[in-house]
Write an enzyme that holds these catalytic residues in place. Structure first.
Site, PDB file in Angstrom:
ATOM      1  N   LYS A 161      48.994  55.866  40.701  1.00 36.59           N
ATOM      2  CA  LYS A 161      50.442  56.225  40.567  1.00 36.59           C
ATOM      3  C   LYS A 161      50.723  57.648  40.826  1.00 36.59           C
ATOM      4  O   LYS A 161      49.839  58.522  39.828  1.00 36.59           O
ATOM      5  CB  LYS A 161      51.165  55.749  39.311  1.00 36.59           C
ATOM      6  CG  LYS A 161      51.460  54.218  39.162  1.00 36.59           C
ATOM      7  CD  LYS A 161      52.230  53.633  40.028  1.00 36.59           C
ATOM      8  CE  LYS A 161      52.695  52.467  39.759  1.00 36.59           C
ATOM      9  NZ  LYS A 161      54.046  51.735  40.693  1.00 36.59           N
ATOM     10  N   ASP A 189      50.438  54.770  45.097  1.00 35.11           N
ATOM     11  CA  ASP A 189      51.833  54.391  44.976  1.00 35.11           C
ATOM     12  C   ASP A 189      52.780  55.706  44.632  1.00 35.11           C
ATOM     13  O   ASP A 189      52.496  56.080  43.634  1.00 35.11           O
ATOM     14  CB  ASP A 189      52.193  53.267  43.916  1.00 35.11           C
ATOM     15  CG  ASP A 189      53.558  52.641  44.166  1.00 35.11           C
ATOM     16  OD1 ASP A 189      54.197  53.153  44.662  1.00 35.11           O
ATOM     17  OD2 ASP A 189      53.788  51.751  43.215  1.00 35.11           O
ATOM     18  N   GLU A 217      51.956  53.661  49.448  1.00 36.16           N
ATOM     19  CA  GLU A 217      53.147  52.813  48.997  1.00 36.16           C
ATOM     20  C   GLU A 217      54.494  53.715  48.759  1.00 36.16           C
ATOM     21  O   GLU A 217      54.351  54.589  48.069  1.00 36.16           O
ATOM     22  CB  GLU A 217      52.907  51.911  47.866  1.00 36.16           C
ATOM     23  CG  GLU A 217      54.138  51.120  47.488  1.00 36.16           C
ATOM     24  CD  GLU A 217      53.805  50.048  46.322  1.00 36.16           C
ATOM     25  OE1 GLU A 217      54.366  49.222  45.885  1.00 36.16           O
ATOM     26  OE2 GLU A 217      52.427  50.016  45.984  1.00 36.16           O
ATOM     27  N   ASP A 242      58.237  49.293  49.930  1.00 35.97           N
ATOM     28  CA  ASP A 242      58.423  48.580  48.655  1.00 35.97           C
ATOM     29  C   ASP A 242      59.805  48.649  48.500  1.00 35.97           C
ATOM     30  O   ASP A 242      60.518  47.599  48.747  1.00 35.97           O
ATOM     31  CB  ASP A 242      57.396  49.147  47.546  1.00 35.97           C
ATOM     32  CG  ASP A 242      57.893  48.343  46.184  1.00 35.97           C
ATOM     33  OD1 ASP A 242      58.319  47.178  46.001  1.00 35.97           O
ATOM     34  OD2 ASP A 242      57.214  48.896  45.204  1.00 35.97           O
ATOM     35  N   LYS A 266      58.056  41.041  46.321  1.00 30.26           N
ATOM     36  CA  LYS A 266      58.151  41.029  44.999  1.00 30.26           C
ATOM     37  C   LYS A 266      59.270  40.102  44.715  1.00 30.26           C
ATOM     38  O   LYS A 266      60.199  40.230  45.341  1.00 30.26           O
ATOM     39  CB  LYS A 266      58.356  42.262  44.151  1.00 30.26           C
ATOM     40  CG  LYS A 266      57.351  43.471  44.173  1.00 30.26           C
ATOM     41  CD  LYS A 266      57.674  44.593  43.703  1.00 30.26           C
ATOM     42  CE  LYS A 266      56.533  45.722  43.783  1.00 30.26           C
ATOM     43  NZ  LYS A 266      56.806  46.906  43.015  1.00 30.26           N
TER      44      LYS A 266
END
Length: 366
Positions: A161, A189, A217, A242, A266
């Site tokens: 992250k 991400d 991402e 995403d 998701k």
């Protein structure tokens, strides 16, 4: 096979360590659990409140399930399954996580009625999957330590992250890459934390340092499709959408514009299983691979995501399903096994969940 009862609960599970991204810091999973009962069987679903992504809270999800969907579903036949899905998807705009919880419970119940595991009901697939582990954004030394611990536990893919400070982000990624063994896949991400120009600059610097990322991402804001397309065209690293990819319609728009190389699916974004499967099939038509991901969810909805991912293989070939391993304990008795990087789907019917601990009535809390 009539739907007899629909009930809502709140599940609270503390995390092993705080979950930190460019958007938020979270210390516990606190999700809405939905149960649907018919003829002695219970289907389980779960929804994660993520205000900064889906715009939903526990209270809003409870209202949608209790006041909007429940009255329309009670008394309906499980044999009219497509009608049930249509009710879920058309009774309210948005509210994708609340819809997902209800759909998951419906699919779990349907698979139990059929007497097969959910992934077999959906078409069958591999019973064993391998997930990455998320490394929260922190000081560089902390991220290095977390990454090394994850590798020692057997993880072959790490999701780093970043997105809080551009120069520090570059330094963090390069530093982590130099301290983990060769062969460990690094996924980045950004959680919408960079602009398009910053993304191109940062990824170019990372690539020039010899770091080969498996993917990056959502580097830019969800609505910035032009920026996402610019990044995708400018860098070698595959770009995954995403937050820009909620609905099948958005995915078509992304792929028509060649704005992403990979789509992250998701259940909390798609509104459940039905549109998750449609999304993967659309991506397949464009020959674009997919990842199955999750929000901060427990083993209930992540198990459902794993079953769906299995049935969608090979359209879905990457897995970010580490929610249960980030929790201090698994509240589910029975069901899919989450053992660090390894996910093993249950062989009994539905999601295989026998009981869930630590549930509190949503009616008394919300």
């Amino acid at each position: 096979m009539l739907i007899e009862h629909i009930d809502c609960y709140v599940l609270t599970v503390p995390l092993v360590t705080p979950f930190k991204t460019a958007l938020r810091t979270v210390e516990q999973v606190q999700d809405l659990v939905v149960t649907i009962r018919s003829e002695g069987m219970t289907g389980y679903g779960e929804a994660a409140p993520t205000l900064v992504i889906t715009g939903e809270s526990l209270a809003s999800m409870y209202f949608v399930v209790e006041q909007v969907l429940k009255p329309r579903l009670l008394g309906k036949s499980m044999l009219d399954f497509n009608q049930l899905l249509n009710i879920v998807q058309t009774s309210v705009v948005g509210n994708t996580s609340a819809k997902a919880a209800v759909e998951i419970a419906l699919y779990d119940l349907k698979a139990q009625i059929a007497g097969v595991p959910l992934y077999q009901l959906l078409g069958g697939g591999p019973v064993a999957l391998s997930t990455n582990l998320t490394i929260s954004v922190n000081a560089t030394a902390t991220m290095i330590d977390d990454a090394q611990k994850a590798v020692a536990l057997g993880y072959q893919q790490l999701k780093l992250k970043v997105g809080t400070d551009l120069q520090q982000d570059i330094e963090r990624v390069i530093a982590v890459s130099r301290t983990v063994p060769a062969g460990i896949a690094l996924r980045l991400d950004v959680n919408q934390g960079w602009t398009a120009k910053q993304s191109i600059y940062a990824l170019s610097k990372i690539e020039q340092a010899g770091v080969e990322l498996e993917l990056v991402e959502q580097p830019v804001k969800a609505q910035d499709l032009a920026g996402l397309k610019a990044v995708t065209a400018a860098v070698h690293t595959p770009v995954m959408a995403d937050e820009s990819a909620f609905s099948p319609q958005q995915v078509i728009q992304l792929l028509e514009q060649q704005a992403a190389d990979i789509i992250n699916i998701k259940l909390m974004k798609t509104g459940g299983i039905s549109k998750a499967m449609l999304t993967a099939q659309i991506a397949g038509l464009y020959q674009v691979p997919c990842m199955m991901g999750c929000m901060l969810e427990s083993a209930i909805s992540v198990a459902a995501a794993a079953h769906v991912a299995s049935a969608l293989s090979p359209l879905v070939s990457k897995f970010d399903l580490d929610g249960p391993t980030l929790c201090q304990f698994n509240p589910c008795q029975g069901g899919t096994m989450f053992d660090r990087a390894n996910i093993l789907l249950n062989s009994n019917s539905g999601l295989g969940i026998q009981h869930i601990d630590h549930l509190q009535s949503a009616a008394t809390l919300l």
